[in-house]
Write a protein that holds these residues in place. Structure first.
Motif, PDB file in Angstrom:
ATOM      1  N   ALA A   1      -1.243  -4.875 -10.303  1.00 19.00           N
ATOM      2  CA  ALA A   1       0.172  -4.489 -10.266  1.00 19.00           C
ATOM      3  C   ALA A   1       0.752  -4.599  -8.862  1.00 19.00           C
ATOM      4  CB  ALA A   1       0.341  -3.061 -10.797  1.00 19.00           C
ATOM      5  N   GLY A   2      -0.078  -4.352  -7.851  1.00 20.75           N
ATOM      6  CA  GLY A   2       0.432  -4.372  -6.480  1.00 20.75           C
ATOM      7  C   GLY A   2       0.273  -5.696  -5.765  1.00 20.75           C
ATOM      8  N   ALA A   3      -0.276  -6.704  -6.458  1.00 21.57           N
ATOM      9  CA  ALA A   3      -0.594  -7.973  -5.791  1.00 21.57           C
ATOM     10  C   ALA A   3       0.635  -8.653  -5.200  1.00 21.57           C
ATOM     11  CB  ALA A   3      -1.296  -8.908  -6.769  1.00 21.57           C
ATOM     12  N   ASP A   4       1.762  -8.615  -5.902  1.00 22.44           N
ATOM     13  CA  ASP A   4       2.966  -9.314  -5.439  1.00 22.44           C
ATOM     14  C   ASP A   4       3.992  -8.380  -4.793  1.00 22.44           C
ATOM     15  OD1 ASP A   4       1.989 -11.753  -6.420  1.00 22.44           O
ATOM     16  OD2 ASP A   4       2.762 -11.337  -8.423  1.00 22.44           O
ATOM     17  N   ARG A   5       3.645  -7.125  -4.642  1.00 18.53           N
ATOM     18  CA  ARG A   5       4.595  -6.171  -4.064  1.00 18.53           C
ATOM     19  C   ARG A   5       4.477  -6.201  -2.542  1.00 18.53           C
ATOM     20  NH1 ARG A   5       3.560  -1.818  -7.271  1.00 18.53           N
ATOM     21  NH2 ARG A   5       1.907  -1.091  -5.906  1.00 18.53           N
ATOM     22  N   PRO A   6       5.592  -6.295  -1.819  1.00 17.12           N
ATOM     23  CA  PRO A   6       5.516  -6.292  -0.352  1.00 17.12           C
ATOM     24  C   PRO A   6       4.855  -5.018   0.163  1.00 17.12           C
ATOM     25  CG  PRO A   6       7.716  -6.907  -1.089  1.00 17.12           C
ATOM     26  CD  PRO A   6       6.985  -6.436  -2.304  1.00 17.12           C
ATOM     27  N   LYS A   7       4.036  -5.175   1.179  1.00 12.17           N
ATOM     28  CA  LYS A   7       3.295  -4.035   1.728  1.00 12.17           C
ATOM     29  C   LYS A   7       4.221  -2.891   2.107  1.00 12.17           C
ATOM     30  CE  LYS A   7       0.500  -2.671   5.704  1.00 12.17           C
ATOM     31  NZ  LYS A   7      -0.124  -3.103   6.980  1.00 12.17           N
TER      32      LYS A   7
END
Length: 483
Positions: A411-417
């Motif tokens: 789920a967090g792979a494409d979310r900006p840090k």
């Protein structure tokens, strides 16, 4: 009180690290950039009135209305609320050298002195350098054992006070447990006898700190009022407790942590990296005030919110409990267990998304800057608000929904840090971020291991913005021991 303490001689101090490099914007770039859109509010006092009674919710509304950046005036000074990961990264990391702590932080000096929360430049770097060893990997096993012992004590208190079916406000109980963790790990002492007074001290300081930060006329808080007298008494009482701990250590009535030097011992044996001199008593006081108050307060509040959100979402409660039972098998958690308590960690991360430990941060520009095509003039205050950024629907669909699965790797792979920064980011990221996460995982796991928890009411608990987001009027549970 403790001015007669003699400090041990110390070796020459190491050279402090260099400051972050400042990236300068040319005059032409600045002029070509767009002006920041301004919110339509009353001049001078608009934000202070419009944001009542709950400033975090007001800033969310402004971000939803204006987008990635919007300007306000506070007492004639520009403030820009940003709502895009690129701003967070630019101000806190990429061009951190061009930004200092804003004037809002300097208002906290009346309570926190020159602690790490409010200092800048070489003084801040020297504090960070001296404190850093206390939060390195070789200490984690011991810290987690202390957290588990304090968590067991917390569960014992909850069981004793709910034995006859009586409800309990979990917030002060968790705060007492987190205070015990902080004092035992940082100073190898137990302030249990003073925990009730300590809770009063913390509440007084936190409430008055928030009022001072958002006050239109800061100096009014130094007038001879009842509130000022309460604040000064709270600070004096904290100082008396802390000075006693330091003096007991210096005079041999207490000993360093047998598991390894605690922070108090390391600081007593250290030199200031800037001056090479032993650390003064006032500096020790300021650093420990910040560590103990800000550190244990934010962690305790996060743990209380975790339990609250799990009670409101039985399906997630069941998943978390199954994981706890499978991983721990009825025993006390250790550091090695944390990597297996994956769902409990996701619960803590999602809770800190909705109720971040520090709901807002701010920086002031030292020189003209340009970010994403907008002008940031010298002297402007940038408001970097986790509470707002964590509700940006571009990165968090259905942002008010509690969903721990947002924090799976997929789920967090494409979310900006920088769409998620509950502990800040960049050079001034919270030094105890891992410590806080470990404590939340351990104590939440222990509470689920021991109890069936139910909220006393279905009514939603409101948050009260201080430095942290305290549950307004507490969180009341019934707790039945699990069979």
């Amino acid at each position: 009180m403790a001015t007669d303490i003699q400090f041990a001689p110390v070796e020459a101090a190491p050279r402090p690290r260099k400051a972050a490099r400042r990236i300068l914007t040319s005059r032409e770039e600045f002029r070509a950039a767009k002006r920041v859109p301004k919110a339509k509010l009353l001049p001078f006092v608009g934000v202070l009135f419009a944001s009542k009674p709950h400033p975090p919710s007001f800033f969310v509304r402004m971000a939803n209305e204006y987008g990635e950046i919007v300007g306000f005036d506070i007492a004639g000074k520009p403030l820009y609320l940003v709502n895009h990961p690129d701003y967070i990264q630019h101000v806190m990391q990429t061009n951190a050298g061009n930004y200092r702590k804003s004037d809002f932080y300097y208002r906290l000096k009346a309570m926190f002195g020159d602690g790490m929360l409010v200092t800048e430049n070489e003084l801040w770097r020297s504090k960070r350098t001296l404190a850093q060893p206390s939060f390195r990997r070789h200490r984690f096993d011991h810290y987690c054992n202390v957290m588990a012992e304090c968590g067991t004590n917390l569960c014992d208190v909850v069981e004793a006070e709910t034995r006859d079916g009586q409800p309990i406000n979990i917030v002060p109980k968790v705060m007492a447990a987190a205070l015990n963790v902080a004092t035992r790990t940082l100073m190898n002492c137990d302030l249990a006898e003073d925990k009730d007074r300590f809770t009063e001290i913390i509440t007084t300081i936190m409430v008055q700190s928030e009022k001072r930060v958002w006050s239109l006329f800061e100096l009014l808080h130094d007038l001879p009022t009842k509130a000022r007298a309460e604040r000064l008494q709270a600070i004096a009482d904290f100082d008396a407790l802390l000075y006693k701990v330091i003096k007991d250590r210096m005079e041999g009535r207490s000993t360093p942590d047998p598991a390894g030097p605690d922070m108090l011992q390391m600081l007593l044996e250290s030199a200031c990296p800037v001056t090479g001199e032993p650390l003064s008593l006032s500096r020790l006081r300021d650093d420990f005030l910040t560590m103990v108050l800000a550190g244990h307060e934010t962690t305790a509040v996060s743990i209380a919110w975790c339990l609250y959100m799990l009670c409101r979402h039985p399906e997630h409660m069941a998943t978390a409990r199954e994981e706890v039972d499978r991983v721990l098998g009825g025993r006390q958690p250790t550091y090695e267990d944390l990597s297996e308590l994956k769902f409990v960690k996701m619960v803590a991360q999602e809770t800190m998304r909705l109720y971040p430990p520090f709901w807002t941060m701010s920086r002031a520009a030292l020189a003209d800057d340009e970010v994403r095509g907008y002008r940031i003039p010298k002297g402007a205050t940038i408001m970097l608000c986790p509470y707002v950024m964590h509700r940006n629907p571009e990165y968090w669909p259905e942002p008010e929904k509690f969903d721990p699965y947002r924090f799976t790797p997929e789920a967090g792979a494409d979310r900006p840090k920088h769409a998620y920064f509950p502990f800040g980011t960049g050079p001034r990221q919270c030094i105890a971020n891992h410590f806080a996460m470990f404590e939340a995982q351990i104590m939440v796991a222990q509470m689920l291991q021991r109890f069936d928890l139910s909220l006393l009411t279905s009514k939603e608990v409101e948050s009260e913005p201080m430095i942290s987001l305290r549950p307004k009027q507490g969180i009341h549970f019934t707790a039945r021991p699990r069979l």
